[in-house]
Structure formats: C-alpha cells, structure tokens
Design an enzyme around this catalytic site. Sequence first.
Site, PDB file in Angstrom:
ATOM      1  NE  ARG A  67      -3.847  -0.819   2.338  1.00 41.54           N
ATOM      2  CZ  ARG A  67      -4.957  -0.982   1.615  1.00 41.54           C
ATOM      3  NH1 ARG A  67      -5.391  -0.010   0.849  1.00 41.54           N
ATOM      4  NH2 ARG A  67      -5.632  -2.104   1.661  1.00 41.54           N
TER       5      ARG A  67
ATOM      6  CG  LEU B  62      -6.094   7.157   0.876  1.00 39.41           C
ATOM      7  CD1 LEU B  62      -6.717   8.538   0.962  1.00 39.41           C
ATOM      8  CD2 LEU B  62      -5.239   7.018  -0.379  1.00 39.41           C
TER       9      LEU B  62
ATOM     10  CG  HIS C 267     -18.416   7.436   4.083  1.00 37.17           C
ATOM     11  ND1 HIS C 267     -17.745   6.319   3.661  1.00 37.17           N
ATOM     12  CD2 HIS C 267     -19.353   6.999   4.968  1.00 37.17           C
ATOM     13  CE1 HIS C 267     -18.233   5.253   4.267  1.00 37.17           C
ATOM     14  NE2 HIS C 267     -19.201   5.645   5.066  1.00 37.17           N
TER      15      HIS C 267
HETATM   16  C1  GRF Z   1     -20.347   7.631  -4.232  1.00 36.54           C
HETATM   17  O1  GRF Z   1     -21.542   7.154  -3.740  1.00 36.54           O
HETATM   18  C2  GRF Z   1     -19.438   8.037  -3.101  1.00 36.54           C
HETATM   19  O2  GRF Z   1     -20.128   8.490  -2.000  1.00 36.54           O
HETATM   20  C3  GRF Z   1     -18.741   6.737  -2.782  1.00 36.54           C
HETATM   21  O3  GRF Z   1     -18.560   6.096  -4.006  1.00 36.54           O
HETATM   22  C4  GRF Z   1     -19.533   6.560  -4.923  1.00 36.54           C
HETATM   23  C5  GRF Z   1     -18.818   7.081  -6.117  1.00 36.54           C
HETATM   24  O4  GRF Z   1     -19.675   7.375  -7.173  1.00 36.54           O
HETATM   25  N1  GRF Z   1     -17.528   6.994  -2.045  1.00 36.54           N
HETATM   26  P1  GRF Z   1     -19.140   8.185  -8.405  1.00 36.54           P
HETATM   27  O5  GRF Z   1     -17.910   7.450  -8.942  1.00 36.54           O
HETATM   28  O6  GRF Z   1     -18.805   9.568  -7.964  1.00 36.54           O
HETATM   29  O7  GRF Z   1     -20.247   8.147  -9.406  1.00 36.54           O
END
Ligand code: GRF
Length: 208
Positions: free
Chosen positions: A62, A90, A106
Amino acid sequence: MKNIVILISGRGSNMQAIVNAAVPNANIAAVLSNDENAAGLAWAAECGIQTDSLNHKNFANRLDFDRAMMEKIDAYQPDLVVLAGFMRILTPEFCRHYENRLINIHPSLLPSFTGLHTHQRAIEAGCRLAGCTIHFVTAELDCGPVIAQGAVPVFDNDTADTLAARVLKVEHTLFPQAVADFVAGRLKIEGNRVLNTERQPENVQLLN
Ligand code: GRF
C-alpha cells in the site's frame, strides 16, 4: 486560482458534478485513478482535463502505491486533493502529506456506517434517515472533521440501490459546494469540527 486534483476509481459522477459546477477560482488540474479503465477518466479527458492512472496491483504494498500516487499528484501542485469515489484505503503517510487539503465523500451520515455497504447497513439497522458526508481525511478511515452532510428519508420499500440513488443526488449538490467553500477559504478546522460561518445553513441538507 487553486489547483485541484480529483481521484476516482469508477464512473466519476461526483467528479463530473464538481467539474460541471465550474467553481470560481478552482482549476481542475487533473483527474487521476487507480484504474485506467475507470469510466470517469474518459469523460474528464474529453473535457480537456489532464488524466492519468496508476494500477495499485502493480505495487508490492500500500505504501509504495501511495508514494507513487503522491508523486503524480504533487506534479500538479495541488491546493486541494478530492477523493470522489476513490476506493483505496490510504496510508497514514498519504493522509499526513495532504493534511487539511484532502477531502472525501462518504455515502453515510458519519460517524454511522464507516466502511463499505453503507446503504444496505442503514436499511438493516432500521434507520429512517440516510445520507452522505463530506469530510477532511485523517489517518482513521472515514473519521475526519465533517464539512457538510446531506440527509434523505429511508422508505419502507427501499433497496440499497434505490437508497443509493437518492443519496447520490444529494452528493452531487453537496460536494461541489464543499469544494467551493474550501477554495473560497470559508472552512476553518477546529479540533474535529469544521466551522463555516458564512454558509452555516447550507451545510446541512434535508431533502424529501
Ligand atoms: C459515491 O456514492 C461516493 O459516495 C462513494 O462512491 C460513490 C462514487 O460514485 N464513495 P461516483 O464514482 O462519484 O459516481
């Protein structure tokens, strides 16, 4: 002008929302991915934005991947690094390097439901509200200071997919706004709180 580097892993709809918002004084310097086939990369390239990718599978661990990614990101001298559906955990080194200039979206109302499968877990837990959170990134997964949150109702007949679609609409308005707030210097981190005195009421969205 503030330089912004956006990291994605997939379709990149949040990245598109940020680009389309044309935030004043924000230069989208690059869109980078850990997957060269991420659909969002092609979209960004068509918009004339610099794109690049690094496959995490080509790295022994990582930290090696994160260091290589940091080198790529830093070539654009970013004022802000935006994780828009970047599906990698990360390292603390990466998080420290971009301390206070790294933000993530998130799909839950943090601190509830860190990690994956947030919508299914919210339904199973019987939540009547679900939503999304934009936060500064710290070394602890999905735990940094919260910039903004948006909430939507959970309906009796919701599946993870229908709930995700409802939350995603909020993501697309909240994320560009958070980027704009950062670029305009309106965000002040105090401990685990982010104060945004100029735009307080718009920090929280309650949608029906
Ligand atoms: C979103 O729902 C975000 O909250 C999560 O992953 C998804 C990404 O969707 N972390 P996108 O690639 O922006 O369409």
